[in-house]
Scaffold this active site. Structure first.
Site, PDB file in Angstrom:
ATOM      1  N   HIS A  67      -0.989   1.388   1.937  1.00 29.99           N
ATOM      2  CA  HIS A  67       0.045   0.289   1.689  1.00 29.99           C
ATOM      3  C   HIS A  67       1.230   0.765   1.009  1.00 29.99           C
ATOM      4  O   HIS A  67       1.082   1.539  -0.065  1.00 29.99           O
ATOM      5  CB  HIS A  67      -0.799  -1.023   0.921  1.00 29.99           C
ATOM      6  N   GLU A 112       5.012  -1.559   8.038  1.00 25.92           N
ATOM      7  CA  GLU A 112       5.706  -2.495   7.139  1.00 25.92           C
ATOM      8  C   GLU A 112       6.955  -1.706   6.649  1.00 25.92           C
ATOM      9  O   GLU A 112       7.008  -0.848   6.118  1.00 25.92           O
ATOM     10  CB  GLU A 112       4.770  -2.011   5.845  1.00 25.92           C
TER      11      GLU A 112
END
EC number: 5.3.1.1
Length: 247
Positions: free
Chosen positions: A94, A164
């Protein structure tokens, strides 16, 4: 065979026993589209609580794990420990792990490879910053991060990629559905050219930049967007609408 739509909720470092029990009730009540795979990324102390309170149709993911089975790594958790708790998924790479905790492409690739070898399913995150996007480096950055993983992973059947755009996380800025589709299509082309046509056709690529109930349907209609990785909105009842974006 079409790619099964997959929506992940990343709760990040949020919640307590009471609020997580409430979230589990919302998810249990639903209704959730049976044709969508749902995975929630829960803070480590509450993994067993969430697993015990959610139906089997909702998968639970850890938000991190280390690259070896056990040892002198204070503060880390291993895929083997997650399996022991009946947790089947993990979110790795992430942007917050990369930016705040300094995780490198190589470390993330090692973590992904080990988690897969231990039998976990992985949501592997990639994406560019605002500086990188403005410098025209979106594809170069995404391809570099994906290549690091591809160098260590041979079987992609248990991997979901989450794109992302870091500049659109928690900022309220969103990539337009067209911008998102463009990057997803480029990633799929990269897989065709660098891994295989079969993997490219099968791998699911989630979009993870400020997805809300308001924009999820338009994004879900794009041909190369196979789901979402949702941050803040996954803590709210609107997460149900996002899960059901393809209904």
């Amino acid at each position: 065979m079409g790619r099964k739509f997959c929506v992940g909720g990343n709760w990040k470092m949020n919640g307590d026993k009471a609020s997580i029990a409430d979230l589990c009730k919302v998810l249990t009540t639903g209704p959730l589209n049976a044709d969508t795979e749902v995975v929630v990324g829960c803070p480590a102390p509450y993994l067993t609580l969430a697993r015990s309170q959610l139906p089997d149709s909702v998968c639970v993911a850890a938000q991190n794990c280390y690259k070896v089975p056990k040892g002198a790594f204070t503060g880390e958790i291993s895929p083997a420990m997650l399996k022991d708790l009946n947790i089947g998924w993990v979110i790795l790479g992430h942007s917050e792990r990369r930016a705040i905790f300094g995780e490198s492409d190589e470390l993330i690739a090692d973590k992904v490879a080990h988690a897969l070898a231990e039998g976990l399913k992985v949501i592997a995150c990639i994406g560019e910053t605002l500086q990188e996007r403005e410098a025209g480096q979106t594809e170069a950055v995404c391809f570099r991060q994906t290549k690091a993983i591809a160098d260590k992973v041979k079987d992609w059947s248990n991997v979901v990629i989450a794109y992302e755009p870091v500049w659109a996380i928690g900022t309220g800025k969103t990539a337009s559905p067209e911008q998102a589709q463009e990057v997803h299509a480029a990633l799929r082309k990269w897989f065709t050219e660098n891994v295989s046509a079969d993997v490219s056709a099968a791998i699911r690529i989630q979009y993870g930049g400020s997805v809300t109930a308001a924009n999820c349907r338009e994004l879900a209609a794009k041909p190369d967007i196979d789901g979402f990785l949702v941050g803040g909105a996954s803590l709210k009842p609107e997460f149900i609408q996002i899960v059901n974006a393809r209904q």
